[in-house]
Design an enzyme around this catalytic site. Structure first.
Site, PDB file in Angstrom:
ATOM      1  N   TYR A  30       0.850  -1.187   0.000  1.00 15.56           N
ATOM      2  CA  TYR A  30       0.000   0.000   0.000  1.00 15.56           C
ATOM      3  C   TYR A  30       0.889   1.242   0.000  1.00 15.56           C
ATOM      4  O   TYR A  30       1.764   1.383   0.850  1.00 15.56           O
ATOM      5  CB  TYR A  30      -0.898   0.001   1.235  1.00 15.56           C
ATOM      6  CG  TYR A  30      -1.783   1.208   1.377  1.00 15.56           C
ATOM      7  CD1 TYR A  30      -2.887   1.376   0.551  1.00 15.56           C
ATOM      8  CD2 TYR A  30      -1.534   2.172   2.347  1.00 15.56           C
ATOM      9  CE1 TYR A  30      -3.712   2.477   0.681  1.00 15.56           C
ATOM     10  CE2 TYR A  30      -2.352   3.272   2.496  1.00 15.56           C
ATOM     11  CZ  TYR A  30      -3.444   3.425   1.661  1.00 15.56           C
ATOM     12  OH  TYR A  30      -4.251   4.523   1.792  1.00 15.56           O
ATOM     13  N   LYS A  72       5.172   9.203   8.977  1.00 20.06           N
ATOM     14  CA  LYS A  72       4.980   8.699  10.330  1.00 20.06           C
ATOM     15  C   LYS A  72       6.039   9.187  11.311  1.00 20.06           C
ATOM     16  O   LYS A  72       5.886  10.240  11.920  1.00 20.06           O
ATOM     17  CB  LYS A  72       4.878   7.175  10.298  1.00 20.06           C
ATOM     18  CG  LYS A  72       3.709   6.652   9.443  1.00 20.06           C
ATOM     19  CD  LYS A  72       3.541   5.172   9.545  1.00 20.06           C
ATOM     20  CE  LYS A  72       2.499   4.640   8.561  1.00 20.06           C
ATOM     21  NZ  LYS A  72       1.140   5.085   8.796  1.00 20.06           N
ATOM     22  N   ASP A  93       9.392   2.606  -0.464  1.00 19.23           N
ATOM     23  CA  ASP A  93       8.381   3.272   0.360  1.00 19.23           C
ATOM     24  C   ASP A  93       8.692   2.920   1.812  1.00 19.23           C
ATOM     25  O   ASP A  93       8.341   1.849   2.297  1.00 19.23           O
ATOM     26  CB  ASP A  93       6.983   2.798  -0.042  1.00 19.23           C
ATOM     27  CG  ASP A  93       5.883   3.411   0.809  1.00 19.23           C
ATOM     28  OD1 ASP A  93       6.199   4.063   1.830  1.00 19.23           O
ATOM     29  OD2 ASP A  93       4.705   3.215   0.473  1.00 19.23           O
TER      30      ASP A  93
END
Length: 467
Positions: free
Chosen positions: A184, A307, A279
């Site tokens: 994702y 994050k 990623d």
């Protein structure tokens, strides 16, 4: 018309100064006239304070070495108006102050959000202009992550991946990308092809609402499957701009790369003049201080982050080789911008978080407790007779209700999700909160104690017996 303010509260237009001071002189004593002149001179000197931007110039020149064009949103570079971009220090109410001490009445309002004025705190939460904190966090990221020579801060992992994809296409002049099933990369249209995370949890069919044209150039391969990757390159010669992946999958549950998989992807992309994008929104600063690329010793061309670098506040970043990143506006033609990109609140939280992670023993501690937790849960499940497997790296872990091993999303889908749901609800009743999906990795932190770990394992023992 210019005005001069006297120390006794008299304000008069400069054209009328001679007449009014003459009248004033006729009505006051010489001693009072002398006092007024002194006070007026002080006020005039204050008004003539030199407007300099020496500190802004120095900071901005440094920023241009760290970030494309020296900014995190192109308009801040003053390209259309010329002159020296201003580096802000603080804001409050309707006012802004730059790092040279100049004060401004602000009519930008962080490009819209500050409708009630800037925050009533020490420095404010958003400038909509460059700030020194961007330089500080950029330097920390660049020094930590092997692939990053320049960085652009954005506001989310999704935005970071969108920027990296556009940049890869701009740099290579190609349009097709390869992603991996179950990985994702945010909710941008090109990535919602066989995605994991919430798409897997909710069973959405490659996401309704995404037009076919948006995903037409997206090719998918199972994770850990080199033969499919090679086949895709063979059938799409000189058309593939990049391969993007989570180096350790976290959005299909925890799935580690097979030995040699990342190394082979690096070789394949180089042989085909395509870019390799990691990623690391999840893995960055979590598997090691330099992320998965430091942990595995593989350097991609571009990296996305999120994050952790915002310490819990909305933030993202993409960065990579200088020659690639210099295509990003305003340094180059590839446009990307953001109102709140590089805002001081997120930068401060990120700086604080990375400083904590730099403390000696941080990653050794994370590795220790995550090992104890993961092994404890798996052992407890097996003693209770359940089919269970799992793994961890540093502060990231996961387990599946299947014998395993789990090497890709199709393996992950063999997990007994009904049993996971019962386990999840049971653990909630015991005071333990995991992600409410079989297809999400778990995370430990420096705040977790040995007591937390033992309490969690004991709760798992109890719940495994009940389900």
């Amino acid at each position: 018309m210019a005005a001069i303010t006297g120390g006794v509260g008299i304000t008069c237009p400069s054209k009328q100064l001679s007449h009014r001071t003459s009248s004033f002189n006729s009505r006051v004593s010489p001693r009072c006239r002398k006092s007024f002149a002194i006070k007026m001179a002080v006020s005039l000197d204050d008004k003539k304070k030199a407007y300099t931007l020496h500190k802004s110039e120095e900071a901005f020149n440094k920023a241009k070495e760290l970030m494309p064009g020296g900014v995190n949103s192109p308009v801040r570079a003053f390209k259309s108006v010329g002159g020296q971009p201003i580096v802000m220090d603080s804001v409050k109410g309707s006012r802004m102050w730059d790092i040279d001490g100049n004060e401004y009445i602000d009519y930008v309002g962080s490009w819209g959000p500050a409708i009630i004025g800037h925050a009533d705190d020490e420095k404010g939460t958003s400038f909509g202009a460059p700030c020194l904190l961007e330089n500080t966090l950029a330097e920390m990221v660049i020094s930590a992550v092997p692939s990053i020579q320049m960085v652009r801060f954005v506001n989310s992992g999704t935005e970071a991946c969108m920027g990296a994809l556009r940049l890869a296409r701009a740099f290579t002049g190609r349009e097709k990308i390869i992603k991996f099933e179950g990985c994702y990369h945010g909710h941008a249209d090109p990535f919602l092809v066989k995605a994991g995370s919430g798409v897997a949890t909710l069973g959405l069919p490659d996401s309704p609402g995404v037009p076919r044209g948006a995903t037409f150039e997206t090719l998918a391969s199972p994770f850990n499957d080199l033969e499919t990757v090679k086949s895709l390159f063979e059938s799409n010669k000189r058309e593939i701009a990049a391969v993007i992946l989570e180096p350790v999958v976290g959005n299909s549950g925890f799935i580690a790369p097979k030995p040699g998989f990342l190394e082979a992807l690096r070789e394949i992309t180089q042989e085909n003049d395509a870019l390799l994008i990691f990623d690391e929104v999840m893995t960055g600063f979590r598997l090691s201080y330099g992320g998965a690329q430091e942990y595995f010793g593989i350097t991609p061309d571009l990296t996305t982050l999120g994050k952790i670098i915002g310490g819990g506040l909305p933030v993202g970043a993409y960065g990579g080789r200088r020659d690639i990143m210099e295509m990003v506006a305003p340094a180059g033609p590839m446009y990307q911008a953001g109102t709140l990109s590089g805002n001081p609140l997120a930068m401060t939280a990120g700086i604080h978080t990375l400083k904590r992670l730099q403390e000696p023993g941080s990653y050794e501690y994370l590795n220790k407790i995550t090992n104890e937790l993961t092994q404890g849960i798996i052992d407890a499940g097996k003693r209770a007779g359940h089919a269970i497997c799992g793994g961890y790296i540093s502060a990231m872990f996961g387990f599946f209700f299947t014998e395993g091993p789990v090497h890709d999303f199709s393996d992950a889908k063999k997990s007994d999700t009904t049993k996971f749901a019962r386990f999840y609800r049971g653990m909630l009743e015991e005071g333990v909160y995991f992600a409410p999906s079989q297809f999400e990795a778990g995370f430990t932190s420096l705040a977790h104690t040995s007591q937390d770990i033992q309490q969690t394992i004991a709760a798992a023992e109890k719940v495994f017996r009940q389900i």
